[in-house]
Design an enzyme around this catalytic site. Structure first.
Site: not given
Ligand code: PLP
Length: 380
Positions: A69-70, A196-198, A234, A322
């Site tokens: 996600g980040t 985000s997959g996890h 990759t 955190c």
């Molecule tokens: N955006 C939201 C709303 C999230 O809850 C999170 C993770 O908790 C992220 C972005 C970041 O995702 P990732 O952990 O895959 O980098």
């Protein structure tokens, strides 16, 4: 262990693990290589793209695999710069995830202008105020579909409309909604959508960004031509295998729906309100994710409550996790106008499709025991 912290991450499902394993074994070839041994990986990647596309109703060719996600969020903001280079204004909200808020900070330091729209006491944005901030200098509105701490849903389609009225792009952080609530990228008319997959039972370190077909996306990360020239590096082949399987399972689960799990969760919440009193449910009156409830307990410090729950084998959260392992008081509750002692009394329960009635009964029993004990140390 009772794991009720599924907005932080989710367990990898056995079927997902099975899908990953070949790519940690004999099928290790680089998917960009020209020989037969690589074709298994590239064929799997196409299947995973299809499965993820089906989950969020997006054209699979418009999905770019990322590290999570980040990264998808950072990429979305950079894509806005690349595609609308003469516009220097960005808009987001105060309740976004740190991945968005920190990107916004970075953009400010680089001399771009960012407006952070406040939310009201129920966590909702004012669409007219959003419209008022937009101009022909606005490049991007970045607003999440579902909040990770409260589960509150944003009016995504309306936000997209407002962005398009002024010629801006709309990036939707879809990390918490994907797999928990049906979502159509096409219907919502979002231009960029992060996943985000996890968060839906795939391994960590794999995600994707959907981007509208006409958007360019080559400049932000220099390197090879992977992902059709849109994301260098990759690919995380085992992760992609896992996310594809997880997307397929999530789509099947959405057809059954969250009814049973939501009634377990809501059953715990309503019993607590009756038995304990002094329990406030954040966002009670607005639409939320089916798996997330954020509760505030009068006279309780969540840090102590979480430690006691942990000793009893229950994993929950006070809001955002955190990196140091400690829990920072929630910026989301602060942004909603809650006073500091309320902010420090938060407990987030977030379930998954694996959560059971038996777990709910145990969580209820423990909270009914621990909260009066904590209140007796803190007679306010
Ligand atoms: N955006 C939201 C709303 C999230 O809850 C999170 C993770 O908790 C992220 C972005 C970041 O995702 P990732 O952990 O895959 O980098």
């Amino acid at each position: 262990m009772i794991y009720w912290d599924n907005n932080a991450t989710t367990p990898v499902l056995p079927e997902v693990r099975e899908a990953v394993l070949p790519f940690l074994g004999d099928s290790f070839a680089n998917p960009s290589s020209p020989y037969g041994a690589a074709r298994e990986a590239s064929a799997m990647m196409s299947r995973s793209r299809e499965a993820l596309g089906a989950l969020i109703d997006a054209d699979p060719d418009q999905l770019v695999f990322t590290s999570g996600g980040t990264e998808s969020i950072a990429m979305a903001w950079q894509i806005a710069v690349q595609n609308l280079p003469h516009r220097t204004h960005f808009i987001t909200t105060s309740t976004e995830h740190a991945a968005v808020l920190e990107t916004a900070e970075l953009f400010c330091r680089r001399g771009l202008s960012v407006d952070v729209l406040p939310v009201d006491r129920s966590g909702c944005i004012d669409l007219e105020a959003l419209r008022g901030l937009c101009s022909e200098n606005t490049a991007l509105i970045s607003m999440m579909a579902a909040n990770n701490e409260t589960g509150i849903l944003n009016p995504v389609t309306e936000i997209a409309e407002i962005a398009h009225e002024c010629g801006a792009l709309y990036h939707c952080d879809g990390v918490q909604i994907a797999g928990k609530h049906s979502f159509s990228v096409g219907e919502a008319s979002v231009d960029l959508f992060s996943v985000s997959g996890h968060k839906f039972h795939a391994p960590k370190g794999i995600g994707a960004l959907y981007l509208r077909p006409d958007l360019k996306a080559g400049d932000w990360l220099p390197g090879g031509d992977q992902e059709f020239g849109r994301r260098a590096g990759t690919e995380n082949v085992p992760g992609i295998a896992g996310m594809g399987k997880a997307a397929e399972l999530a789509e099947n689960f959405l057809k059954i729906g969250w009814g049973e799990q939501t009634s377990i969760l809501d059953g715990v919440v309503s019993s607590l309100k009756t038995s304990l009193g002094g329990v406030h449910e954040v966002g009670e009156a607005v639409e939320r994710l089916p798996n997330t409830r954020l509760l505030l307990f009068n006279g309780v410090e969540s840090e102590a409550l979480l430690a006691l729950l942990d000793m009893e084998g229950v994993c929950a959260s006070s809001g955002s996790a955190c990196a140091s392992g400690s829990q920072e008081p929630s910026h989301v509750l602060r942004a909603m106008g809650y006073e500091e002692d309320r902010v420090r009394s938060a407990l987030r329960l977030s379930t998954s499709r694996l959560s059971t009635q038996k777990e709910g009964e145990r969580v209820l029993e423990l909270l009914n025991k621990l909260i009066p004990r904590l209140r007796s140390f803190n007679p306010a």
